[in-house]
Design a protein around this motif. Structure first.
Motif, PDB file in Angstrom:
ATOM      1  N   ALA A   1       0.836  -1.764  -0.054  1.00 26.04           N
ATOM      2  CA  ALA A   1      -0.151   0.046  -0.302  1.00 26.04           C
ATOM      3  C   ALA A   1       1.080   1.352  -0.126  1.00 26.04           C
ATOM      4  CB  ALA A   1      -0.792  -0.277   1.217  1.00 26.04           C
ATOM      5  N   SER A   2       0.573   2.549  -0.406  1.00 24.37           N
ATOM      6  CA  SER A   2       1.547   3.718  -0.568  1.00 24.37           C
ATOM      7  C   SER A   2       2.588   3.604  -0.775  1.00 24.37           C
ATOM      8  CB  SER A   2       0.873   3.873   0.718  1.00 24.37           C
ATOM      9  OG  SER A   2      -0.773   4.248   0.992  1.00 24.37           O
ATOM     10  N   PRO A   3       3.013   3.410  -1.993  1.00 23.80           N
ATOM     11  CA  PRO A   3       4.275   3.272  -2.623  1.00 23.80           C
ATOM     12  C   PRO A   3       4.645   5.094  -2.613  1.00 23.80           C
ATOM     13  CG  PRO A   3       3.213   2.158  -4.401  1.00 23.80           C
ATOM     14  CD  PRO A   3       2.452   2.467  -3.673  1.00 23.80           C
ATOM     15  N   PRO A   4       5.894   4.911  -2.669  1.00 27.16           N
ATOM     16  CA  PRO A   4       6.638   6.120  -2.491  1.00 27.16           C
ATOM     17  C   PRO A   4       6.315   7.108  -3.624  1.00 27.16           C
ATOM     18  CG  PRO A   4       8.005   5.346  -0.749  1.00 27.16           C
ATOM     19  CD  PRO A   4       7.396   4.261  -1.523  1.00 27.16           C
ATOM     20  N   GLU A   5       5.511   8.044  -4.148  1.00 28.64           N
ATOM     21  CA  GLU A   5       5.098   8.545  -5.096  1.00 28.64           C
ATOM     22  C   GLU A   5       6.290   8.495  -6.302  1.00 28.64           C
ATOM     23  OE1 GLU A   5       3.355   9.673  -8.308  1.00 28.64           O
ATOM     24  OE2 GLU A   5       2.231   9.106  -6.549  1.00 28.64           O
ATOM     25  N   PRO A   6       7.624   8.682  -5.878  1.00 29.42           N
ATOM     26  CA  PRO A   6       8.955   8.453  -6.804  1.00 29.42           C
ATOM     27  C   PRO A   6       9.094   7.108  -7.396  1.00 29.42           C
ATOM     28  CG  PRO A   6       9.998   9.980  -4.999  1.00 29.42           C
ATOM     29  CD  PRO A   6       8.287   9.243  -5.170  1.00 29.42           C
ATOM     30  N   LEU A   7       8.600   6.359  -6.848  1.00 30.84           N
ATOM     31  CA  LEU A   7       8.662   4.842  -6.831  1.00 30.84           C
ATOM     32  C   LEU A   7       7.701   4.860  -7.998  1.00 30.84           C
ATOM     33  CD1 LEU A   7       9.039   2.708  -3.957  1.00 30.84           C
ATOM     34  CD2 LEU A   7      11.114   3.623  -5.832  1.00 30.84           C
ATOM     35  N   ARG A   8       6.758   5.376  -7.974  1.00 25.20           N
ATOM     36  CA  ARG A   8       5.478   5.021  -8.924  1.00 25.20           C
ATOM     37  C   ARG A   8       5.635   5.317 -10.591  1.00 25.20           C
ATOM     38  NH1 ARG A   8       0.278   3.341  -7.234  1.00 25.20           N
ATOM     39  NH2 ARG A   8      -0.456   3.034  -9.159  1.00 25.20           N
ATOM     40  N   GLN A   9       6.998   6.239 -10.804  1.00 25.60           N
ATOM     41  CA  GLN A   9       7.044   7.128 -12.339  1.00 25.60           C
ATOM     42  C   GLN A   9       8.197   5.634 -13.045  1.00 25.60           C
ATOM     43  OE1 GLN A   9       8.868  10.124 -11.239  1.00 25.60           O
ATOM     44  NE2 GLN A   9       7.645  11.320 -10.727  1.00 25.60           N
ATOM     45  N   LEU A  10       8.298   4.470 -11.605  1.00 25.93           N
ATOM     46  CA  LEU A  10       9.198   3.157 -12.269  1.00 25.93           C
ATOM     47  C   LEU A  10       8.092   2.525 -12.843  1.00 25.93           C
ATOM     48  CD1 LEU A  10      11.115   2.167  -9.567  1.00 25.93           C
ATOM     49  CD2 LEU A  10      11.725   3.523 -11.706  1.00 25.93           C
ATOM     50  N   GLU A  11       6.526   2.442 -13.019  1.00 24.32           N
ATOM     51  CA  GLU A  11       4.791   1.817 -13.437  1.00 24.32           C
ATOM     52  C   GLU A  11       5.605   2.235 -15.047  1.00 24.32           C
ATOM     53  OE1 GLU A  11       0.949   0.866 -12.514  1.00 24.32           O
ATOM     54  OE2 GLU A  11       1.553   2.986 -11.640  1.00 24.32           O
ATOM     55  N   GLY A  12       5.414   0.984 -15.773  1.00 28.18           N
ATOM     56  CA  GLY A  12       5.873   1.136 -17.399  1.00 28.18           C
ATOM     57  C   GLY A  12       5.224  -0.815 -17.693  1.00 28.18           C
ATOM     58  N   PRO A  13       5.218  -0.503 -18.853  1.00 34.52           N
ATOM     59  CA  PRO A  13       4.855  -2.248 -19.683  1.00 34.52           C
ATOM     60  C   PRO A  13       4.999  -3.200 -19.057  1.00 34.52           C
ATOM     61  CG  PRO A  13       5.536  -0.401 -21.197  1.00 34.52           C
ATOM     62  CD  PRO A  13       5.952   0.104 -19.839  1.00 34.52           C
ATOM     63  N   SER A  14       6.407  -2.774 -18.287  1.00 34.95           N
ATOM     64  CA  SER A  14       6.913  -4.199 -17.707  1.00 34.95           C
ATOM     65  C   SER A  14       6.864  -4.415 -16.355  1.00 34.95           C
ATOM     66  CB  SER A  14       8.595  -4.770 -17.822  1.00 34.95           C
ATOM     67  OG  SER A  14       8.621  -4.618 -19.278  1.00 34.95           O
ATOM     68  N   VAL A  15       6.645  -3.170 -15.636  1.00 32.92           N
ATOM     69  CA  VAL A  15       5.535  -3.278 -14.152  1.00 32.92           C
ATOM     70  C   VAL A  15       4.554  -2.519 -13.950  1.00 32.92           C
ATOM     71  CG1 VAL A  15       6.488  -1.939 -12.288  1.00 32.92           C
ATOM     72  CG2 VAL A  15       8.606  -2.448 -14.038  1.00 32.92           C
ATOM     73  N   THR A  16       4.715  -3.133 -12.728  1.00 29.02           N
ATOM     74  CA  THR A  16       2.720  -3.060 -12.196  1.00 29.02           C
ATOM     75  C   THR A  16       2.704  -3.018 -10.941  1.00 29.02           C
ATOM     76  OG1 THR A  16       1.313  -3.915 -14.197  1.00 29.02           O
ATOM     77  CG2 THR A  16       0.235  -4.009 -12.241  1.00 29.02           C
ATOM     78  N   PHE A  17       2.243  -1.330 -10.306  1.00 29.75           N
ATOM     79  CA  PHE A  17       2.149  -1.858  -8.883  1.00 29.75           C
ATOM     80  C   PHE A  17       0.238  -2.187  -8.506  1.00 29.75           C
ATOM     81  CE2 PHE A  17       5.807   0.941  -9.572  1.00 29.75           C
ATOM     82  CZ  PHE A  17       6.530   1.371  -8.454  1.00 29.75           C
ATOM     83  N   LEU A  18       0.422  -3.100  -7.413  1.00 28.23           N
ATOM     84  CA  LEU A  18      -0.374  -3.536  -7.219  1.00 28.23           C
ATOM     85  C   LEU A  18      -1.703  -3.644  -6.176  1.00 28.23           C
ATOM     86  CD1 LEU A  18       0.343  -7.541  -8.589  1.00 28.23           C
ATOM     87  CD2 LEU A  18      -0.971  -6.008  -9.442  1.00 28.23           C
ATOM     88  N   GLY A  19      -0.768  -2.523  -5.085  1.00 29.15           N
ATOM     89  CA  GLY A  19      -1.668  -2.068  -4.059  1.00 29.15           C
ATOM     90  C   GLY A  19      -0.986  -2.439  -2.446  1.00 29.15           C
ATOM     91  N   GLN A  20      -1.708  -2.857  -2.037  1.00 29.26           N
ATOM     92  CA  GLN A  20      -1.938  -4.279  -0.828  1.00 29.26           C
ATOM     93  C   GLN A  20      -3.071  -5.248  -1.387  1.00 29.26           C
ATOM     94  OE1 GLN A  20      -1.158  -3.002   2.178  1.00 29.26           O
ATOM     95  NE2 GLN A  20      -0.943  -5.111   3.069  1.00 29.26           N
ATOM     96  N   VAL A  21      -2.280  -5.695  -1.161  1.00 25.66           N
ATOM     97  CA  VAL A  21      -2.909  -7.391  -1.501  1.00 25.66           C
ATOM     98  C   VAL A  21      -3.575  -8.097  -0.668  1.00 25.66           C
ATOM     99  CG1 VAL A  21      -3.223  -9.462  -2.619  1.00 25.66           C
ATOM    100  CG2 VAL A  21      -0.864  -7.462  -3.719  1.00 25.66           C
ATOM    101  N   ALA A  22      -4.868  -8.334  -0.375  1.00 29.09           N
ATOM    102  CA  ALA A  22      -5.714  -8.963   0.472  1.00 29.09           C
ATOM    103  C   ALA A  22      -5.788 -10.405   0.605  1.00 29.09           C
ATOM    104  CB  ALA A  22      -7.270  -8.698   0.327  1.00 29.09           C
ATOM    105  N   ASP A  23      -4.877 -10.923  -0.291  1.00 28.44           N
ATOM    106  CA  ASP A  23      -4.337 -12.269  -0.369  1.00 28.44           C
ATOM    107  C   ASP A  23      -3.121 -12.190  -1.249  1.00 28.44           C
ATOM    108  OD1 ASP A  23      -5.004 -15.669  -0.737  1.00 28.44           O
ATOM    109  OD2 ASP A  23      -6.263 -15.566  -1.806  1.00 28.44           O
ATOM    110  N   LEU A  24      -1.880 -12.640  -0.389  1.00 23.30           N
ATOM    111  CA  LEU A  24      -1.303 -12.737  -0.876  1.00 23.30           C
ATOM    112  C   LEU A  24      -0.964 -14.255  -1.282  1.00 23.30           C
ATOM    113  CD1 LEU A  24       1.892 -10.696  -1.352  1.00 23.30           C
ATOM    114  CD2 LEU A  24       2.265 -11.719   0.999  1.00 23.30           C
ATOM    115  N   GLY A  25      -1.292 -14.987  -0.852  1.00 26.62           N
ATOM    116  CA  GLY A  25      -1.832 -16.545  -1.646  1.00 26.62           C
ATOM    117  C   GLY A  25      -2.004 -17.119  -3.130  1.00 26.62           C
ATOM    118  N   HIS A  26      -3.100 -16.280  -3.363  1.00 27.55           N
ATOM    119  CA  HIS A  26      -3.089 -16.153  -4.309  1.00 27.55           C
ATOM    120  C   HIS A  26      -2.297 -15.354  -5.257  1.00 27.55           C
ATOM    121  CE1 HIS A  26      -6.282 -16.024  -7.153  1.00 27.55           C
ATOM    122  NE2 HIS A  26      -7.050 -15.076  -7.807  1.00 27.55           N
TER     123      HIS A  26
END
Length: 656
Positions: A514-539
């Motif tokens: 949850a809530s990654p620092p904003e400078p890191l969000r700039q890394l998101e692109g075709p090969s990187v996806t930020f999922l946020g807090q994942v309720a079921d990590l096992g899934h």
């Protein structure tokens, strides 16, 4: 028309008495109709207990689904509810007043709590129409009088939002297993017409060796007393109390002395009713919860483990007040301390056997308070991870002179604080044998134990290679942009990911938290996806082929590595990412520190089913080995309790 469910095989029989309060009964039934019926199925039984015509009309003409049981005369509170029980079909009986309205999710927490082996009855939080708390469980004093805990406090306040054993819960909303109710003979009808029947029932249940629980997650709203003649009501209460004293004197004589005006006496009586043999205070930066990183998931697991062992746990957060996990922890019986910690420790009603403080600067501020106000308590320092080692390893990665100088100062201050903590505490707990070796080299250190954050219940039946894709980096972001996670992600995206995507253009990196620092969000692109807090990590792990742990600095054991291991996901980690794990464990996955070698290991697992299956098999074999430590938090605390019992800490008797 009020439409109530009428299942063929109900889990719970809700039993309500109808007498003179037509408007209240109607509101009660409306709230039941609006409750969630999917998780726990219930039937509704209304005992028309010498009821007025307008009360019968509510049930007969205004309601569908309820079963009506008729008595031409008022059988009283006990007699009417016993009559309702005779018609009930479910394994649980829920006695509900006709002047309460239930919250939509009030029933499942009661049933869940009643499934405890020792549970004989469960009540919830009773709230007035003005929003004030009426009852968070109740006390029984030695003279037979009673007191609703928390009366007039804010209903949503944190003070009593934790599960605990109590003397009794009022039958405004009281769940009892049917077999327990039958074994004690139901409500005692000698209290006719009303008052003290629920107190009597709970005492009878306790005499069976069962516990009465207060479950705060379950909530009902009470509209007020049904007695219009207050003098007659007081007469009935006095009469009921005399019968209770006559019948239960052998039990009442061991109850606390009546002193309802004294906060200290009430607090001690609450603890008396909890019947917990040990009391533990845990102090950390935050209320622990899984999925946020920085060791808080580890503490959450420790709390749950110790609660299951019967320890009465309180939590205090030095940097955070309320928490999304407050109710979740409260449902397990954990008390979260509001307000200034020193005020709590100095309160004469406060008594702890052990105070466990996590992280060095918390220890520096809290230890003097514990020594001053709780001198009878053992003081345990939980290193969580040796922070000065993390800072020392971070220094080579600084990019400016000011940043370098700042970290050098932080290293010196943190090392001094950690040395003081391990030498001035009564016991130290480390996360790995590697970190214990560092503590052992500190002159004058306290006795030290290791509680490793893994049990090696490796999941071996997850989906195969062909049902998976992509990489996952499970991270928490509470430590911000300068954290090991942030540095590791930047390094992976800059140095490793380009090599991987040149070979496998389709691959993506899933990043959790949850809530990654904003400078890191700039890394998101075709090969990187930020999922946020994942309720079921096992899934999520079941969908990934590879878990990457690209950390370049840090300390202790990385819980993200442990999580991936226990979910049976092949791993590629740096030496820091694999740190603290036993040698046989770290050999079960790829450990690489150079970008090209790291990328090659990742690609091998992503594109080769055979390599992937071999890696997974190595992980799964860990679950059957006996080479790793099995010391649990319960084992560790048993050592601490034993030291407490044989030391200076028992020079003052417990006031409870």
């Amino acid at each position: 028309m009020i439409n109530l469910p009428r299942p063929a095989e109900p889990d719970v029989s809700v039993i309500i008495l109808g007498w003179t309060n037509a408007a209240g009964l109607e509101r009660c039934l409306v709230s039941l109709a609006a409750a969630d019926h999917s998780e726990v199925e219930f039937e509704t039984i209304v005992v028309l207990n010498g009821a007025l015509p307008e009360v019968r009309t509510v049930v007969e003409e205004g309601t569908s689904g309820a079963r009506a049981i008729y008595s031409p005369v008022n059988l009283g509170f006990a007699g009417g509810r016993n009559r309702g029980r005779s018609a009930a079909r479910a394994r649980y009986l829920l006695f509900l007043n006709d002047d309460v309205e239930v919250d939509p999710g009030w029933l499942p927490p009661l049933v869940e709590t009643a499934e405890r082996e020792d549970a004989g009855a469960v009540g919830g939080r009773i709230v007035g129409t003005d929003g004030a708390l009426l009852e968070a469980g109740s006390l029984i004093w030695r003279d037979g009088s009673t007191l609703g805990v928390g009366r007039d406090l804010a209903a949503e306040g944190p003070e009593y939002r934790y599960l605990r054993r109590v003397d009794y819960c009022s039958a405004y909303s009281l769940l009892v297993p049917a077999h327990v109710f039958d074994e004690v003979g139901g409500f005692d009808e000698e209290y006719y017409p009303a008052y003290y029947e629920d107190v009597d029932l709970c005492l009878a249940i306790a005499e069976l060796g069962k516990s009465v629980y207060y479950q705060p997650v379950s909530r009902v709203r009470h509209g007020g007393s049904s007695a219009k003649d207050e003098s007659f009501r007081h007469f009935l209460m006095a009469r009921g109390r005399e019968r209770l004293r006559s019948k239960w004197n052998h039990v009442l004589e061991s109850q606390p002395e009546q002193d309802p005006a004294s906060p200290i006496a009430c607090a001690r009586a609450i603890e008396w009713a909890r019947k917990a043999s040990r009391r533990l205070l845990i102090v950390d930066d935050r209320v622990p919860r899984p999925g946020v990183g920085a060791g808080f998931g580890r503490m959450y697991d420790a709390v749950r483990e110790l609660v299951s062992d019967g320890v009465a746990i309180s939590l205090a957060a030095t940097q955070e007040g309320d928490s999304p996990e407050l109710d979740a922890l409260g449902a397990y019986g954990v008390r979260v301390i509001p307000g200034p910690l020193e005020d709590h420790l100095a309160d004469p009603a406060t008594w702890y056997d052990v105070v466990l403080v996590s992280r060095p600067f918390n220890f520096a501020s809290v230890a003097p308070l514990v020594r001053r106000h709780q001198p009878h308590a053992m003081l345990v320092y939980d290193t969580e991870a040796l922070w000065h080692r993390r800072i020392e390893r971070q220094i080579p990665f600084t990019t400016t002179r000011d940043e370098h100088a700042s970290l050098v100062r932080a290293y010196a201050e943190t090392k001094t604080a950690e040395i003081d903590a391990v030498t001035s505490s009564d016991h130290v707990v480390c996360i790995s044998t590697e970190e214990r070796a560092v503590v052992d080299d500190i002159a004058g250190h306290a006795p030290c134990s290791v509680v490793e954050p893994f049990r090696w219940r490796v999941r071996s039946n997850g989906p195969g290679w062909s049902s998976r894709k992509n990489m996952v980096f499970s991270a928490g972001w509470t430590a911000g942009i300068d954290s090991p996670n942030a540095d590791g992600l930047r390094w992976f995206v800059a140095e490793i990911l380009p090599i991987v995507t040149r070979r496998l253009p389709w691959v993506r990196l899933w990043v959790t938290g949850a809530s990654p620092p904003e400078p890191l969000r700039q890394l998101e692109g075709p090969s990187v996806t930020f999922l946020g807090q994942v309720a079921d990590l096992g899934h999520l792990y079941d969908q990934a082929r590879v878990a990457v742990i690209p950390l370049r600095f840090g300390a202790g054991v990385k819980l993200k590595t442990v999580d991936a291991l226990e979910h049976g996901v092949p791993i590629v980690a740096t030496s820091i990412g694999a740190e603290g794990l036993p040698r046989d464990v770290s050999q079960a996955f790829a450990v690489e520190d150079e970008p090209a070698a790291f990328a090659d290991a990742v690609c091998n697992l992503l594109e080769s089913p055979r390599a992937w299956e071999l890696a997974r098999r190595s992980l799964c074999e860990l679950g059957s080995t006996e080479t790793t430590s099995t010391l649990t938090w319960v084992d560790f605390m048993a050592t601490v309790w034993s030291a407490h019992a044989s030391s200076r800490f028992t020079t003052e008797p417990s006031p409870i």
